[in-house]
Write a protein that holds these residues in place. Structure first.
Motif, PDB file in Angstrom:
ATOM      1  N   SER A  96     -43.273 -13.392  29.561  1.00  0.00           N
ATOM      2  CA  SER A  96     -43.246 -14.438  30.576  1.00  0.00           C
ATOM      3  C   SER A  96     -42.845 -13.861  31.932  1.00  0.00           C
ATOM      4  N   ASP A  97     -42.594 -14.753  32.869  1.00  0.00           N
ATOM      5  CA  ASP A  97     -42.173 -14.328  34.208  1.00  0.00           C
ATOM      6  C   ASP A  97     -40.860 -13.565  34.185  1.00  0.00           C
TER       7      ASP A  97
ATOM      8  N   SER B  44     -50.234 -15.989  28.694  1.00  0.00           N
ATOM      9  CA  SER B  44     -50.306 -17.295  29.345  1.00  0.00           C
ATOM     10  C   SER B  44     -49.017 -17.690  30.053  1.00  0.00           C
ATOM     11  N   ARG B  45     -47.910 -17.065  29.707  1.00  0.00           N
ATOM     12  CA  ARG B  45     -46.622 -17.439  30.297  1.00  0.00           C
ATOM     13  C   ARG B  45     -46.306 -16.640  31.556  1.00  0.00           C
ATOM     14  N   VAL B  46     -47.194 -15.745  31.949  1.00  0.00           N
ATOM     15  CA  VAL B  46     -47.010 -14.988  33.186  1.00  0.00           C
ATOM     16  C   VAL B  46     -47.840 -15.655  34.282  1.00  0.00           C
ATOM     17  N   THR B  47     -47.209 -16.026  35.384  1.00  0.00           N
ATOM     18  CA  THR B  47     -47.880 -16.728  36.466  1.00  0.00           C
ATOM     19  C   THR B  47     -48.286 -15.763  37.577  1.00  0.00           C
ATOM     20  N   PRO B  48     -49.284 -16.124  38.364  1.00  0.00           N
ATOM     21  CA  PRO B  48     -49.671 -15.283  39.501  1.00  0.00           C
ATOM     22  C   PRO B  48     -48.541 -15.069  40.490  1.00  0.00           C
ATOM     23  N   GLU B  49     -47.681 -16.060  40.642  1.00  0.00           N
ATOM     24  CA  GLU B  49     -46.565 -15.913  41.592  1.00  0.00           C
ATOM     25  C   GLU B  49     -45.623 -14.785  41.181  1.00  0.00           C
ATOM     26  N   SER B  50     -45.317 -14.678  39.889  1.00  0.00           N
ATOM     27  CA  SER B  50     -44.409 -13.613  39.447  1.00  0.00           C
ATOM     28  C   SER B  50     -45.067 -12.246  39.603  1.00  0.00           C
TER      29      SER B  50
ATOM     30  N   ALA C 148     -56.046 -14.059  33.390  1.00  0.00           N
ATOM     31  CA  ALA C 148     -55.656 -15.256  32.663  1.00  0.00           C
ATOM     32  C   ALA C 148     -56.172 -15.224  31.235  1.00  0.00           C
TER      33      ALA C 148
ATOM     34  N   GLY D  70     -57.516 -13.376  38.340  1.00  0.00           N
ATOM     35  CA  GLY D  70     -56.373 -13.738  39.162  1.00  0.00           C
ATOM     36  C   GLY D  70     -56.667 -13.554  40.641  1.00  0.00           C
TER      37      GLY D  70
END
Length: 520
Positions: free
Chosen positions: A392-393, A415-421, A439, A489
């Protein structure tokens, strides 16, 4: 007023007459005084094959020099080549690397044409045959007769048998690399009797997609200077070969075993006599922690380890812990479908101080805690790939504070990693780190790609020589490192990265096209 006009016209200067054609100076050819050897070197520096072809048409001298200096040639090996071959090899008379390829729906060259090509290529050192289904053992015998200096032979989807390969081995005493893929003439075991049982010159052997490939086992085990062995999707039991090699091929440094019937028995026997540098186990469910521990015990100089455990659970923390304790010089580790936990990863991070490249794919046990462990202890890590893992993030945040030499991170299908992080991680290194995020795909897309057969680790784009093929119908693709997809992404599509990617693609395209040769 008329007189003034006349006077003005008479005083006007008369423009000089244009020079005649004969009086014009002749353009100088500054290459006339350039030796042929220097001109040939200029041709070799031309980037694209099309540029080289165009420049060769400037004059007769350039055409001759370019032909004599071309060392690599790739030809369409359809039956009509026999008519064009004399003219082609009159011009390109110094070829040392030749590739002959024929499509599935075309009639390939036969023995007569191959013999003609071999006779016109006395300097041939490397020969690649693809789809030459009309070539028989007699054609390969002609190659051996006319090209005794051959050092590399690669054949694929051809119809001749082991006797043809045997003729080359006997007639080419300098042969160092042998690659045999999808050879169709091995269906009769009785036709493989009496083959050569060793070649002192052989350094590398690759057998791929062979039925009755064991007929080459005596050759492999009897080649004392063999360094690299790749066995990929070949039927039959291969433990006896590894046991036989253990006593006779002590210098082996690289082993690739993929979709093969091989077990700990073969690994243990082999490890007792050789000191491997690179081990790759892909979908070999009979190989367990015990076999990997034996390799680690006797091969402390192991630098590269690639394992695709196929989610079978046969290789896990125990085998990896043994590698961590004994192989301190490990530089590259790729784990696919292996559930490694903090117990083994902490040992690897602590003991393998030279680890530079790490990839973990399809592991249900690799999460934020494991990422934090790697971030805090892998000081030499440069490239990291995480795919289809429960990260994740928080894991991305831990990476921003560790791994000071990290230059590339790829995160796919997490799926738990966001573009913001991912953006924050890239920004934390002030332009010294490239982060790619892809993604997760939906199940329908993943299943479709899996059925098409996708290449895995090469698509990661980080590991050297890391290509693992995914077979059709291998089960559910969920949690597996199995699909190829272009990055989606948005954060990493900045102008700087786009320019860098374009330059890289352009440079790679130029280097590859310069060695492609001539297509007839």
């Amino acid at each position: 007023m008329g007189q003034s006009v006349s006077a003005s016209s008479s005083s006007r200067p008369v423009p000089p007459a244009p020079p005649s054609v004969d009086a014009m100076p002749t353009a100088l050819d500054y290459t006339e005084d350039l030796p042929d050897e220097c001109l040939a070197l200029v041709f070799q520096f031309l980037g694209a094959a099309a540029d080289r072809k165009s420049c060769s048409l400037v004059c007769k001298r350039w055409l001759a020099v370019e032909g004599r200096s071309r060392l690599r040639l790739s030809l369409d090996a359809r039956a009509a080549l026999i008519e064009a071959a004399p003219a082609i090899f009159n011009r390109f008379d110094a070829v040392s690397q030749l590739a002959l390829r024929c499509g599935r729906r075309s009639d390939s060259i036969d023995d007569e044409a191959l013999a003609l090509v071999a006779a016109r290529s006395p300097n041939l050192a490397s020969l690649k045959l693809r789809g030459c289904r009309s070539v028989t053992d007699a054609g390969m015998t002609a190659v051996a007769r006319h090209c005794p200096g051959l050092r590399k032979l690669s054949v694929g989807s051809c119809s001749f048998g082991a006797k043809g390969v045997d003729a080359v081995l006997r007639g080419c005493p300098l042969l160092e690399e042998l690659s045999i893929k999808r050879l169709r003439g091995l269906h009769d075991p009785s036709a493989t009797a009496g083959l050569v049982d060793g070649a002192a010159s052989l350094r590398a052997v690759c057998l791929k997609d062979l039925y009755n490939g064991q007929c080459f086992a005596p050759l492999i085990a009897g080649s004392p200077n063999l360094k690299t062995l790749k066995l990929i999707r070949c039927s039959g039991d291969w433990d006896p070969l590894l046991e036989d090699m253990a006593a006779r091929v002590p210098g082996m440094v690289e082993i690739h075993l993929e979709r093969l019937q091989v077990s700990d028995r073969g690994l243990i026997a082999l490890s007792a006599r050789v000191d491997l540098d690179f081990l790759r186990l892909v979908k070999t469910p009979e190989c367990t922690d015990a076999g990997l521990a034996a390799i680690a015990e006797h091969c402390p100089r192991l630098r590269k380890l690639h394992i695709d455990g196929w989610k079978a659970g046969q290789i896990g923390d125990d085998g990896l812990a043994a590698v961590a304790r004994r192989c301190a010089g490990l530089q590259e580790l790729v784990l696919v479908g292996v559930d490694a936990t903090i117990r083994s990863l902490e040992l690897i991070a602590s003991n393998c101080g030279s680890l530079e490249r790490l990839a973990l794919c399809g592991s249900d046990s690799f999460g934020d805690v494991e990422v934090a462990c790697i971030a805090s202890k892998c000081a030499s890590l440069k490239k990291l790939c995480i795919k289809a893992c429960p990260v994740s993030d928080e894991g991305m945040k831990a990476l921003s504070a560790g791994c000071p030499k990290l230059v590339k991170v790829k995160v796919k299908k997490c799926s738990r990693v966001t573009p913001e992080s991912a953006e924050r991680l890239e920004a934390s290194r002030e332009g010294k780190l490239t982060v790619s995020l892809e993604a997760a795909e939906d199940e329908s897309v993943m299943e479709q790609q899996q059925e098409e057969g996708i290449i895995v680790l090469e698509e990661i784009g980080m590991m050297e020589n890391s290509t693992v093929a995914v077979d059709r119908g291998a089960g559910s693709s969920k949690g597996r490192c199995t699909a190829r997809k272009r990055p989606t992404g948005g954060f990493f599509a900045s102008r700087r990265n786009m320019v860098t990617s374009a330059i890289r693609k352009w440079s790679h395209g130029s280097s590859s096209s310069s060695t492609r040769g001539v297509h007839a």
